[in-house]
Design a protein around this motif. Structure first.
Motif, PDB file in Angstrom:
ATOM      1  N   VAL A  46     -35.485   6.285   4.755  1.00 63.13           N
ATOM      2  CA  VAL A  46     -35.502   4.948   4.172  1.00 63.13           C
ATOM      3  C   VAL A  46     -36.952   4.641   3.752  1.00 63.13           C
ATOM      4  N   TYR A  47     -37.153   4.064   2.541  1.00 61.89           N
ATOM      5  CA  TYR A  47     -38.501   3.722   2.092  1.00 61.89           C
ATOM      6  C   TYR A  47     -38.481   2.358   1.429  1.00 61.89           C
ATOM      7  N   GLN A  48     -39.566   1.709   1.562  1.00 61.00           N
ATOM      8  CA  GLN A  48     -39.763   0.416   0.898  1.00 61.00           C
ATOM      9  C   GLN A  48     -41.240   0.296   0.574  1.00 61.00           C
ATOM     10  N   GLY A  49     -41.493   0.152  -0.748  1.00 64.42           N
ATOM     11  CA  GLY A  49     -42.882   0.155  -1.163  1.00 64.42           C
ATOM     12  C   GLY A  49     -43.497   1.505  -0.835  1.00 64.42           C
ATOM     13  N   ASN A  50     -44.559   1.489  -0.100  1.00 62.59           N
ATOM     14  CA  ASN A  50     -45.250   2.721   0.267  1.00 62.59           C
ATOM     15  C   ASN A  50     -45.011   3.073   1.737  1.00 62.59           C
ATOM     16  N   THR A  51     -43.962   2.531   2.322  1.00 66.05           N
ATOM     17  CA  THR A  51     -43.639   2.790   3.740  1.00 66.05           C
ATOM     18  C   THR A  51     -42.348   3.596   3.841  1.00 66.05           C
ATOM     19  N   ILE A  52     -42.431   4.672   4.638  1.00 64.06           N
ATOM     20  CA  ILE A  52     -41.251   5.518   4.892  1.00 64.06           C
ATOM     21  C   ILE A  52     -40.783   5.260   6.333  1.00 64.06           C
ATOM     22  N   THR A  53     -39.515   4.943   6.487  1.00 63.46           N
ATOM     23  CA  THR A  53     -38.922   4.728   7.826  1.00 63.46           C
ATOM     24  C   THR A  53     -37.898   5.828   8.091  1.00 63.46           C
ATOM     25  N   ILE A  54     -38.099   6.538   9.221  1.00 62.81           N
ATOM     26  CA  ILE A  54     -37.119   7.575   9.638  1.00 62.81           C
ATOM     27  C   ILE A  54     -36.404   7.017  10.861  1.00 62.81           C
ATOM     28  N   PRO A  55     -35.219   6.507  10.700  1.00 66.45           N
ATOM     29  CA  PRO A  55     -34.542   5.816  11.821  1.00 66.45           C
ATOM     30  C   PRO A  55     -34.058   6.773  12.920  1.00 66.45           C
ATOM     31  N   GLN A  56     -33.800   7.989  12.634  1.00 66.00           N
ATOM     32  CA  GLN A  56     -33.268   8.902  13.655  1.00 66.00           C
ATOM     33  C   GLN A  56     -33.838  10.287  13.405  1.00 66.00           C
ATOM     34  N   LEU A  57     -34.694  10.705  14.348  1.00 63.14           N
ATOM     35  CA  LEU A  57     -35.271  12.040  14.267  1.00 63.14           C
ATOM     36  C   LEU A  57     -34.452  12.991  15.098  1.00 63.14           C
ATOM     37  N   ALA A  58     -34.052  14.043  14.510  1.00 62.80           N
ATOM     38  CA  ALA A  58     -33.354  15.087  15.281  1.00 62.80           C
ATOM     39  C   ALA A  58     -34.393  15.967  15.952  1.00 62.80           C
ATOM     40  N   LEU A  59     -34.021  16.580  17.065  1.00 61.55           N
ATOM     41  CA  LEU A  59     -34.925  17.528  17.703  1.00 61.55           C
ATOM     42  C   LEU A  59     -35.172  18.685  16.756  1.00 61.55           C
ATOM     43  N   GLY A  60     -36.385  19.158  16.795  1.00 62.18           N
ATOM     44  CA  GLY A  60     -36.727  20.252  15.911  1.00 62.18           C
ATOM     45  C   GLY A  60     -37.305  19.739  14.606  1.00 62.18           C
ATOM     46  N   VAL A  61     -37.112  20.489  13.543  1.00 60.62           N
ATOM     47  CA  VAL A  61     -37.724  20.193  12.248  1.00 60.62           C
ATOM     48  C   VAL A  61     -36.839  19.241  11.451  1.00 60.62           C
ATOM     49  N   ASN A  62     -37.508  18.147  10.937  1.00 64.45           N
ATOM     50  CA  ASN A  62     -36.836  17.210  10.046  1.00 64.45           C
ATOM     51  C   ASN A  62     -37.597  17.247   8.704  1.00 64.45           C
ATOM     52  N   THR A  63     -36.931  17.581   7.629  1.00 64.72           N
ATOM     53  CA  THR A  63     -37.586  17.775   6.326  1.00 64.72           C
ATOM     54  C   THR A  63     -37.145  16.682   5.347  1.00 64.72           C
ATOM     55  N   PHE A  64     -38.172  16.138   4.634  1.00 67.51           N
ATOM     56  CA  PHE A  64     -37.922  15.077   3.656  1.00 67.51           C
ATOM     57  C   PHE A  64     -38.670  15.413   2.351  1.00 67.51           C
ATOM     58  N   GLN A  65     -38.223  14.854   1.226  1.00 69.20           N
ATOM     59  CA  GLN A  65     -38.868  15.020  -0.080  1.00 69.20           C
ATOM     60  C   GLN A  65     -39.404  13.664  -0.565  1.00 69.20           C
ATOM     61  N   ILE A  66     -40.697  13.670  -0.935  1.00 64.51           N
ATOM     62  CA  ILE A  66     -41.329  12.456  -1.485  1.00 64.51           C
ATOM     63  C   ILE A  66     -41.611  12.711  -2.976  1.00 64.51           C
ATOM     64  N   ARG A  67     -41.075  11.859  -3.812  1.00 65.23           N
ATOM     65  CA  ARG A  67     -41.289  11.991  -5.257  1.00 65.23           C
ATOM     66  C   ARG A  67     -42.147  10.818  -5.747  1.00 65.23           C
ATOM     67  N   VAL A  68     -43.295  11.152  -6.375  1.00 56.81           N
ATOM     68  CA  VAL A  68     -44.218  10.123  -6.885  1.00 56.81           C
ATOM     69  C   VAL A  68     -44.137  10.111  -8.418  1.00 56.81           C
ATOM     70  N   THR A  69     -43.933   8.957  -8.995  1.00 57.05           N
ATOM     71  CA  THR A  69     -43.852   8.784 -10.457  1.00 57.05           C
ATOM     72  C   THR A  69     -45.076   7.996 -10.942  1.00 57.05           C
ATOM     73  N   ALA A  70     -45.824   8.614 -11.878  1.00 61.30           N
ATOM     74  CA  ALA A  70     -47.011   7.957 -12.433  1.00 61.30           C
ATOM     75  C   ALA A  70     -46.621   6.871 -13.427  1.00 61.30           C
ATOM     76  N   GLN A  71     -47.664   6.081 -13.878  1.00 59.10           N
ATOM     77  CA  GLN A  71     -47.400   4.989 -14.835  1.00 59.10           C
ATOM     78  C   GLN A  71     -46.829   5.506 -16.147  1.00 59.10           C
TER      79      GLN A  71
END
Length: 725
Positions: free
Chosen positions: A631-656
């Protein structure tokens, strides 16, 4: 008129006494009138180019040939032939007069007499050698005799040439039979002002002796009679009246005589009164005129003279070192007594140009100890320089260079209100001008003041200008014509920082520029320089700073003309480009940056942490991001539930500008040791035996997604002490 030479000889030998001689002359004249001139028969024939004409005076039988020719052929020489046929055998005598103008450069002339005999031989007599230099004109006279047989041709050859670009030949040949009466007339015609004036310029300004000839051409005698021999004697000796007297008018009569014939002409001679001497006071006569021996003259206003008025001139050596002046004669210091001499009562001073200086560079100057030699407006006529003076001072006649001046702007159509800049070329120079088309002088018009420059008005205007400077002649009066127009209400300059001066085009009022996204603000300035223009702030310039958001920012400048009331509105559109920056500066957890490798971020957390928030710092605040798997809002990423082990996410940044970039985020939630991840041999305890099992078969104990020594370290930390077993 026919000269029957043989007839006269026979007549003289046959007749006796003066009475018979007179009868013979009478018969001779009668025969000449009725017969043919000069022993010839038929008319004179002329051959040669150009315009020619032959006339015969029926009263005197004087024959005249005129010719006029113009062509480049004159470079090679042109010959005219005038001839006729002899009527009888004998000697023919002529008096000839040859004059003309064959231009100036390398001009030449020639004259010869010829006879073509029956056997076709030619007898030729040179009267004026071909090739005689006659530049600027010629006037020659002489006598010639032809020995002819009846039927033979005789006459004259006339020659001319030049190398002048005018390439013309004009001349006149006159000839006649010898005659005492005509000799007298010709001799009298030769006597002229030019032949008797001596060294005087003319007969109206006589100061030296005259050259009165006692003999004339053709063996004539000349006698002179003066009606005032006290001033001019019969031999031409001149005695001038005293300086305080009057000029004398004398009548001279010249009488030319030959045989029983004579003729007279009168000459009027004006002998100028004598000159006063320098170095002493000279009484000024009632007419105010004093002529000095050194060629100087002073003329005072009669109304400025008091009883006993006197003037004195003292010779002085002028100091002209370093001035560029060339003295013509001595300078003089003027002193007056009993004479009013000022600007209201000026006097006229004149110098004779006795040194023959260049008249175009001649001027009368007076000495000013603080400035130098000051020029007085000078008129030169017949070698005499005149100037008006108004003070006692040292005066001199000099050859000098002219003062010069530079004026801007150049003539033509000019914006009304433009000031004129006038700069004298010489130190200490002054400039005088008029605005009404009249000629300026030191007393008429305006003296130029750099602090109050004249301006060019609307419509047509004429400036007349001249410069004056110490040790220089006044410059010629220059005429400058202008047509003043109101300036168009337009900017003269527009500047933007980071871009420099904007190129302005007359009549164009919309401009657009683009700046890089890195430019967040600019300083601008605009100005008008034409007179009568102002900007919207009421001034001639405006300066400001403007913040530039991404996209277009419009600046407006309004230019108004206070003269015409017109105005124009300028717009400048500054477009700030969008950013292409899609970079992440950092990903923060609890204010600490995550480990970064290239475009990957990694974080390991305790097994007890099953929820976390991350802060993403974007390099460009204008860019945006999205996250896959969280979950993200503005420039903040919230991970509500972390599983044990590796949790992988993708962040996509779009320029002006729409460019985007994807980053990976790996969050590892470590394993809970109590869950048996480390009891590898399953004996209920964590001992060295579990380490031996791991060494044989390595596994991901800490659940960070990789199997490495971190798992071994983690395992060894879980070994239970002996006391707890």
């Amino acid at each position: 008129m026919k000269e029957f030479w043989l007839f006269r000889v026979k007549c003289a030998s046959a007749l006796l006494g003066g009475l018979l001689l007179l009868l013979c002359l009478s018969l001779s004249v009668s025969a000449q009138s009725a017969g043919t001139e000069g022993g010839g028969t038929g008319s004179w024939q002329v051959s040669g180019p150009g315009t020619t004409n032959v006339t015969v005076d029926q009263a005197t039988y004087k024959t005249t040939l005129t010719y006029a020719y113009q062509d480049t052929a004159v470079f090679n020489g042109i010959t005219w032939t005038l001839q006729r046929q002899a009527a009888e055998t004998g000697t023919i005598h002529y008096r000839w007069h040859y004059s003309g103008l064959h231009a100036w450069f390398q001009a030449k002339a020639g004259l010869s007499a010829f006879v073509v005999h029956a056997d076709n031989t030619v007898t030729e007599t040179t009267l004026l050698p071909n090739g005689s230099v006659v530049s600027g004109g010629f006037d020659e006279r002489g006598d010639v005799s032809f020995q002819v047989n009846a039927g033979e041709l005789y006459g004259f050859h006339v020659y001319g040439s030049n190398y002048d670009y005018n390439d013309f030949l004009n001349g006149t040949l006159e000839f006649r039979d010898p005659s005492p009466q005509l000799d007298v007339d010709d001799a009298l015609s030769v006597i002229s002002v030019g032949t008797i004036r001596g060294t005087n310029p003319d007969l109206d300004n006589v100061t030296t002796h005259l050259s009165l000839p006692s003999a004339g051409i053709y063996d004539t005698s000349v006698t002179w009679i003066s009606d005032n021999s006290a001033v001019v004697t019969n031999s031409g000796v001149v005695s001038r009246p005293p300086y305080n007297g009057d000029d004398a008018i004398v009548q001279l009569t010249a009488t030319v005589t030959k045989d029983v014939y004579s003729n007279s002409k009168n000459f009027t001679v004006k002998v100028l009164k004598n000159s006063a001497s320098t170095g002493e006071y000279i009484e000024v006569p009632a007419d105010g005129t004093v002529q000095f021996a050194e060629g100087m003259r002073l003329v005072f206003e009669p109304s400025a003279l008091s009883a006993g008025a006197a003037v004195r001139l003292d010779a002085s050596s002028p100091n002209v070192s370093g001035t560029g002046l060339q003295s013509v004669g001595s300078a003089v210091y003027l002193t007056v007594n009993g004479i009013v001499l000022n600007s209201s009562h000026p006097a006229m001073l004149s110098f004779s140009n006795t040194a023959g200086a260049d008249l175009s560079k001649l001027g009368i100057f007076y000495w000013d100890s603080s400035k130098g030699w000051i020029y007085l407006p000078t008129t030169v006529q017949n070698g005499v320089a005149y100037a008006s003076i108004d003070r006692s001072a040292t005066y001199g006649l000099f050859v000098a260079q002219q003062a010069s001046i530079s004026v801007t702007p150049q003539p033509g159509a000019i914006v009304a209100g433009t000031p004129m800049t006038m700069i004298p070329s010489e130190e200490g120079g002054e400039i005088y001008y008029t605005l009404d088309g009249t000629n300026p002088s030191r007393t008429h018009g305006f003296r130029y003041d750099v602090a109050a420059k004249p301006v060019i008005g609307a419509g047509s205007s004429t400036f007349k200008v001249f410069a004056a400077a110490p040790n220089r002649l006044d410059s010629p009066i220059a005429t400058w014509n202008y047509y003043g127009t109101y300036p168009a209400p337009e900017l003269s300059s527009l500047f933007v920082s980071m871009l420099g001066n904007i190129t302005l085009v007359p009549g164009v009022y919309q401009y657009a520029v683009t700046v890089d996204n890195s430019v967040s603000g600019v300083v601008y300035s605009a100005a008008v320089t034409a007179p009568g223009l102002k900007l919207q702030n009421g001034s001639t310039s405006v300066t400001g700073t403007v913040y530039l958001p991404v996209g277009a920012t419009v600046l407006t400048f309004v230019v108004s003309s206070t003269d015409s009331g017109q105005q124009n509105s300028y717009t400048l559109t500054i477009t700030r480009q969008s950013s292409g920056n899609a970079d992440i500066a950092a990903v923060m957890y609890q204010s600490a940056p995550l480990q970064r490798t290239g475009d990957s971020f990694a974080l390991s957390v305790h097994y007890e942490i099953n929820r976390l928030e991350l802060a993403v710092a974007l390099s460009d605040s204008g860019s945006s991001m999205s996250v896959t798997g969280a979950v993200y809002q503005g420039n903040t990423i919230t991970i509500p539930q972390l599983a044990l082990g590796v949790n992988t996410f993708q962040i996509r940044v779009t320029a002006q500008n729409g460019a985007d970039k994807t980053y990976s985020l790996n969050v590892v939630r470590l394993a809970d040791p109590s869950l048996g991840y480390v009891d590898l041999n399953h004996d209920g305890t964590v001992t060295i035996n579990d380490v031996l099992v791991w060494v044989q078969t390595p596994v991901d104990i800490n659940l960070d997604g990789v199997t490495n020594r971190d798992d071994l370290i983690y395992l060894m930390r879980q070994i239970q002490p002996l006391s707890s077993r």
